[in-house]
Motif scaffolding. Sequence first.
Motif, PDB file in Angstrom:
ATOM      1  N   PRO A  12      46.339  37.316  -7.443  1.00 16.65           N
ATOM      2  CA  PRO A  12      46.918  38.830  -7.021  1.00 16.65           C
ATOM      3  C   PRO A  12      45.208  39.853  -7.075  1.00 16.65           C
ATOM      4  O   PRO A  12      44.923  39.423  -8.258  1.00 16.65           O
ATOM      5  CB  PRO A  12      47.591  39.253  -8.231  1.00 16.65           C
ATOM      6  CG  PRO A  12      49.009  38.556  -8.457  1.00 16.65           C
ATOM      7  CD  PRO A  12      47.815  37.122  -8.654  1.00 16.65           C
ATOM      8  N   PRO A  13      45.596  40.510  -5.888  1.00 13.18           N
ATOM      9  CA  PRO A  13      43.924  41.077  -6.388  1.00 13.18           C
ATOM     10  C   PRO A  13      43.680  42.022  -7.792  1.00 13.18           C
ATOM     11  O   PRO A  13      45.132  42.678  -7.531  1.00 13.18           O
ATOM     12  CB  PRO A  13      44.550  42.296  -5.153  1.00 13.18           C
ATOM     13  CG  PRO A  13      45.551  42.011  -4.308  1.00 13.18           C
ATOM     14  CD  PRO A  13      46.150  40.460  -5.408  1.00 13.18           C
ATOM     15  N   ASP A  14      43.101  42.738  -7.257  1.00 13.87           N
ATOM     16  CA  ASP A  14      42.619  43.516  -9.150  1.00 13.87           C
ATOM     17  C   ASP A  14      43.141  45.259  -8.270  1.00 13.87           C
ATOM     18  O   ASP A  14      42.912  45.376  -7.497  1.00 13.87           O
ATOM     19  CB  ASP A  14      41.727  43.657  -8.910  1.00 13.87           C
ATOM     20  CG  ASP A  14      40.864  44.485  -9.976  1.00 13.87           C
ATOM     21  OD1 ASP A  14      41.621  44.844 -11.445  1.00 13.87           O
ATOM     22  OD2 ASP A  14      40.080  45.586  -9.695  1.00 13.87           O
ATOM     23  N   ARG A  54      57.406  37.303  -2.379  1.00 14.03           N
ATOM     24  CA  ARG A  54      56.530  37.564  -4.334  1.00 14.03           C
ATOM     25  C   ARG A  54      56.689  39.607  -4.328  1.00 14.03           C
ATOM     26  O   ARG A  54      56.454  40.501  -3.478  1.00 14.03           O
ATOM     27  CB  ARG A  54      55.260  37.461  -3.922  1.00 14.03           C
ATOM     28  CG  ARG A  54      54.537  37.663  -5.730  1.00 14.03           C
ATOM     29  CD  ARG A  54      53.002  36.908  -5.682  1.00 14.03           C
ATOM     30  NE  ARG A  54      53.128  36.503  -7.370  1.00 14.03           N
ATOM     31  CZ  ARG A  54      51.760  35.814  -7.648  1.00 14.03           C
ATOM     32  NH1 ARG A  54      50.765  35.974  -6.721  1.00 14.03           N
ATOM     33  NH2 ARG A  54      51.559  35.662  -8.708  1.00 14.03           N
ATOM     34  N   GLU A  55      56.893  40.160  -5.643  1.00 14.83           N
ATOM     35  CA  GLU A  55      57.307  41.460  -5.998  1.00 14.83           C
ATOM     36  C   GLU A  55      55.614  42.446  -6.715  1.00 14.83           C
ATOM     37  O   GLU A  55      54.957  40.842  -7.586  1.00 14.83           O
ATOM     38  CB  GLU A  55      57.763  42.015  -6.756  1.00 14.83           C
ATOM     39  CG  GLU A  55      58.505  43.036  -6.928  1.00 14.83           C
ATOM     40  CD  GLU A  55      59.660  43.456  -7.835  1.00 14.83           C
ATOM     41  OE1 GLU A  55      59.376  43.474  -9.398  1.00 14.83           O
ATOM     42  OE2 GLU A  55      60.295  43.795  -7.500  1.00 14.83           O
ATOM     43  N   PHE A  56      55.334  42.946  -5.730  1.00 15.78           N
ATOM     44  CA  PHE A  56      53.998  43.026  -6.726  1.00 15.78           C
ATOM     45  C   PHE A  56      54.446  44.712  -6.781  1.00 15.78           C
ATOM     46  O   PHE A  56      55.145  45.370  -7.115  1.00 15.78           O
ATOM     47  CB  PHE A  56      52.842  43.130  -5.716  1.00 15.78           C
ATOM     48  CG  PHE A  56      52.263  42.121  -5.906  1.00 15.78           C
ATOM     49  CD1 PHE A  56      51.451  41.336  -5.735  1.00 15.78           C
ATOM     50  CD2 PHE A  56      53.220  41.195  -4.569  1.00 15.78           C
ATOM     51  CE1 PHE A  56      50.945  39.963  -5.578  1.00 15.78           C
ATOM     52  CE2 PHE A  56      52.388  40.165  -3.192  1.00 15.78           C
ATOM     53  CZ  PHE A  56      51.321  39.722  -4.961  1.00 15.78           C
ATOM     54  N   PHE A  72      44.840  48.333  -0.682  1.00 12.90           N
ATOM     55  CA  PHE A  72      44.922  46.578  -0.905  1.00 12.90           C
ATOM     56  C   PHE A  72      45.119  45.477   0.680  1.00 12.90           C
ATOM     57  O   PHE A  72      46.247  45.909   1.263  1.00 12.90           O
ATOM     58  CB  PHE A  72      46.023  46.046  -1.548  1.00 12.90           C
ATOM     59  CG  PHE A  72      45.406  47.619  -2.979  1.00 12.90           C
ATOM     60  CD1 PHE A  72      44.583  46.258  -4.058  1.00 12.90           C
ATOM     61  CD2 PHE A  72      46.584  48.168  -3.385  1.00 12.90           C
ATOM     62  CE1 PHE A  72      44.508  47.048  -5.811  1.00 12.90           C
ATOM     63  CE2 PHE A  72      46.907  48.963  -4.033  1.00 12.90           C
ATOM     64  CZ  PHE A  72      45.892  48.620  -5.383  1.00 12.90           C
ATOM     65  N   VAL A  73      43.898  45.079   0.589  1.00 14.15           N
ATOM     66  CA  VAL A  73      44.663  44.532   1.485  1.00 14.15           C
ATOM     67  C   VAL A  73      44.388  42.445   1.676  1.00 14.15           C
ATOM     68  O   VAL A  73      44.238  42.030   0.587  1.00 14.15           O
ATOM     69  CB  VAL A  73      42.776  44.129   2.500  1.00 14.15           C
ATOM     70  CG1 VAL A  73      42.596  43.060   3.388  1.00 14.15           C
ATOM     71  CG2 VAL A  73      42.513  45.365   2.906  1.00 14.15           C
ATOM     72  N   LEU A  74      45.611  42.421   1.485  1.00 17.09           N
ATOM     73  CA  LEU A  74      46.214  41.168   1.340  1.00 17.09           C
ATOM     74  C   LEU A  74      45.427  39.326   2.744  1.00 17.09           C
ATOM     75  O   LEU A  74      46.763  40.430   3.453  1.00 17.09           O
ATOM     76  CB  LEU A  74      48.184  41.140   1.381  1.00 17.09           C
ATOM     77  CG  LEU A  74      48.602  41.670   0.137  1.00 17.09           C
ATOM     78  CD1 LEU A  74      49.884  42.668   0.073  1.00 17.09           C
ATOM     79  CD2 LEU A  74      48.016  41.699  -1.095  1.00 17.09           C
ATOM     80  N   THR A  85      47.545  41.781   5.940  1.00 16.45           N
ATOM     81  CA  THR A  85      47.967  43.120   5.607  1.00 16.45           C
ATOM     82  C   THR A  85      47.591  43.560   4.956  1.00 16.45           C
ATOM     83  O   THR A  85      47.451  43.479   3.961  1.00 16.45           O
ATOM     84  CB  THR A  85      49.806  42.498   5.301  1.00 16.45           C
ATOM     85  OG1 THR A  85      50.087  41.055   5.476  1.00 16.45           O
ATOM     86  CG2 THR A  85      51.026  43.431   4.664  1.00 16.45           C
ATOM     87  N   VAL A  86      47.496  45.144   5.399  1.00 16.70           N
ATOM     88  CA  VAL A  86      46.974  45.996   4.414  1.00 16.70           C
ATOM     89  C   VAL A  86      48.522  46.826   3.682  1.00 16.70           C
ATOM     90  O   VAL A  86      49.098  47.770   4.163  1.00 16.70           O
ATOM     91  CB  VAL A  86      46.173  46.983   5.682  1.00 16.70           C
ATOM     92  CG1 VAL A  86      45.721  48.304   4.463  1.00 16.70           C
ATOM     93  CG2 VAL A  86      45.227  46.243   6.012  1.00 16.70           C
ATOM     94  N   VAL A  87      47.891  47.338   2.460  1.00 16.65           N
ATOM     95  CA  VAL A  87      49.053  47.793   1.816  1.00 16.65           C
ATOM     96  C   VAL A  87      48.446  49.836   1.018  1.00 16.65           C
ATOM     97  O   VAL A  87      47.779  48.877   1.197  1.00 16.65           O
ATOM     98  CB  VAL A  87      49.669  46.939   1.134  1.00 16.65           C
ATOM     99  CG1 VAL A  87      50.266  48.221  -0.600  1.00 16.65           C
ATOM    100  CG2 VAL A  87      50.470  46.287   1.375  1.00 16.65           C
ATOM    101  N   ARG A  88      48.790  51.079   1.404  1.00 20.10           N
ATOM    102  CA  ARG A  88      48.002  51.540   1.475  1.00 20.10           C
ATOM    103  C   ARG A  88      48.859  52.712   0.260  1.00 20.10           C
ATOM    104  O   ARG A  88      50.395  52.373   0.540  1.00 20.10           O
ATOM    105  CB  ARG A  88      47.544  52.394   2.198  1.00 20.10           C
ATOM    106  CG  ARG A  88      47.030  51.770   3.517  1.00 20.10           C
ATOM    107  CD  ARG A  88      46.188  52.775   4.610  1.00 20.10           C
ATOM    108  NE  ARG A  88      45.521  52.587   5.315  1.00 20.10           N
ATOM    109  CZ  ARG A  88      45.469  51.494   6.111  1.00 20.10           C
ATOM    110  NH1 ARG A  88      46.491  50.974   6.065  1.00 20.10           N
ATOM    111  NH2 ARG A  88      44.857  51.794   7.247  1.00 20.10           N
ATOM    112  N   VAL A  89      48.438  52.148  -1.010  1.00 24.37           N
ATOM    113  CA  VAL A  89      48.710  53.114  -2.237  1.00 24.37           C
ATOM    114  C   VAL A  89      48.798  54.308  -2.222  1.00 24.37           C
ATOM    115  O   VAL A  89      46.908  54.943  -2.702  1.00 24.37           O
ATOM    116  CB  VAL A  89      48.952  52.302  -3.464  1.00 24.37           C
ATOM    117  CG1 VAL A  89      49.504  53.138  -4.614  1.00 24.37           C
ATOM    118  CG2 VAL A  89      49.672  50.906  -3.513  1.00 24.37           C
TER     119      VAL A  89
END
Length: 648
Positions: A200-202, A284-286, A294-296, A326-330
């Motif tokens: 997992p990314p930091d 997979r759940e994060f 976060f860039v996956l 895949t880009v995830v923005r939080v």
Amino acid sequence: MAARVIRLALLLALAAAAPRPAAAQDAAPALRAELGRTRIYQGESVDYYVEVKNVEDPPAELELPPAEAYAAEFDRRSSNSSNFAMWVNGRRVSQSSWSFVYHWVLTPKRAGEIEIPAPELSAGGLTLRGQSLTLTVVEPEEQDLVIFDTRVERTGEYPLQPLTVVLRVFVKRLPGSHRDEDSLAYVSEAPRLTIPWVDPPDGLAAQSFDDWLSPLLARGGRRLQPCGFAINELRAPRASLFDFGAPPLALFDLGGRPATAADGAGVERLTGRAAEYFVYTLRREFTPLRAGTFVLGGATIKGAIIEDVKGRDAVLRDVFDVGKATVVRVADAPREGRPASFCGAFGQDFALAADLQPRRARAGDPLTYTLTLSGKGNVHQVDPPDLAADAAFGARFQVEKPTVDRERSEPVFTYSLRPLLAGVTEVPPASLSFFDVEEGRYVTISSEAIPIEVEEIASLDGADIVRGADGAGRTPLRRAEGLLGNVTDPREVQDDGADLRFLGGYLAALVAAYGATVGLVARWRRVHGDPARLRRRLAEGRARQRFGSALALLAASERAAAAAELRAAFVDLAADSSGAPAGALTVPEALARLADLGVSQAVAAAVSDLLSACDGLCYGGAEAAFGEEAQAVLEALLAELRARGRLR
């Protein structure tokens, strides 16, 4: 008789003229470069090694020539040594050599022929230059046998609100009568997936390997062998420590089934064609621990896929493809209404506990003030409150920059406070605000105020200085005019000169004590100060301690950590007993060191099998093998090292 004398004389002459054994010579310094592979697909990485031979004290890291065509990430430096001896024409020739191997991972930025410049090293007055190498990077071909799709399922946009990454692999179905069968069951080698977000990314927390991948491990069932995908070169568990040979790749069953039109919705390349494919799904759940982007990285697949069937023969095609990242923005907490005391905390039920030591001081004395944060949320990502900006603290105390201890289950912020004035009666409450992700609002919490007594700084007058702490000073020398003011009678002044006889005796005793101490220290250093000897004496205790830690981690179901600890126990034991640099040996190098120390082939083979079996721990297999069998291997190795004097 005369003939025997002549023959004896001739033999003696030949013996005198015979060459003597040559003294051992060190091999010449050299530098050599090597690629793990010379041909890769774009999107893959390749191992790059530089070996420095017979150079004393090379640098810990070696700088590569700058390059724009690829990114280079340094991994580690390892060491090795060897001795070689042979007889040539009756002459013994021996040679010793040692080397340091530097390892990088190269990731090309484009396709085509890429030249890796020759590495250079300057050390010991020498300049060594290796050879340049050529890496061929092949751009993935257009194909429709495999199609990737990655999407994110989520219920919220803030930290601590879980999200699920769904990777789907569409593989074209077999033609004809085999249409409804899983094509992976007919290939001799499973396709290999590389998924960057296995680690997992930091800032993203995820399920452990055991919870995520172990249930997907292909078991085989009625088939002669299990089928599925290999993921990130992970290895299958062993059934026993004494299964010889390298463990095979682990295969993961991603639940292949015929795709439906609904599966193809939103996938451009599958419009109207979803029924032509089998679909395999990995979820997979994060849990985001902080706000940010976060860039996956995109998954890759490499392997032979069945393109057609002719008679009873399958027609295979080598496929390499790269999925999109895949880009995830939080989202961060809203700026509107954000309190000044917000420090990045997200969650619920936070609490702040304060403590102060000591609680009685003079103005200017340092005080230690600690805040302990607890709650349901990202407590370990929260910044300490800025007490210096708090008016209630700034008016009473000088506040130093805090230190943060995040190693505990509840982080601790430690401040140094100095009271500015006497009469301060309390340390005011400290405040911290968090964003409640369920309620969608800010909540501010405060610690309790702490009572304190702050006194004036004490001052000394002349009588205190002359009298001293015990009050037994000679007061006649203190007069209204000042110390020794208007003293005219020499008898009133005491002779404060040094007693030379006492001083001489003291110096003589000091010199004698110094000489004795130097002698004792020199003897202790001869006996105990040898670093190599000290490492050997401590090697057994270290190995047993790490072995015990591995068993404890295994009992706590921390299988990956247990495998790493067990591997380190044996590799570090080999390094300590052979004098190799600590932490510099790989597993093959450790086994070679044990062989050089004279460890029997049977024990060395058992150690090798044990270390190879460590990978199986990550997926829940071979736990029983790490009990009595692993203990027996450790005891056998220690016994042999002890018998050869390598542990003292």
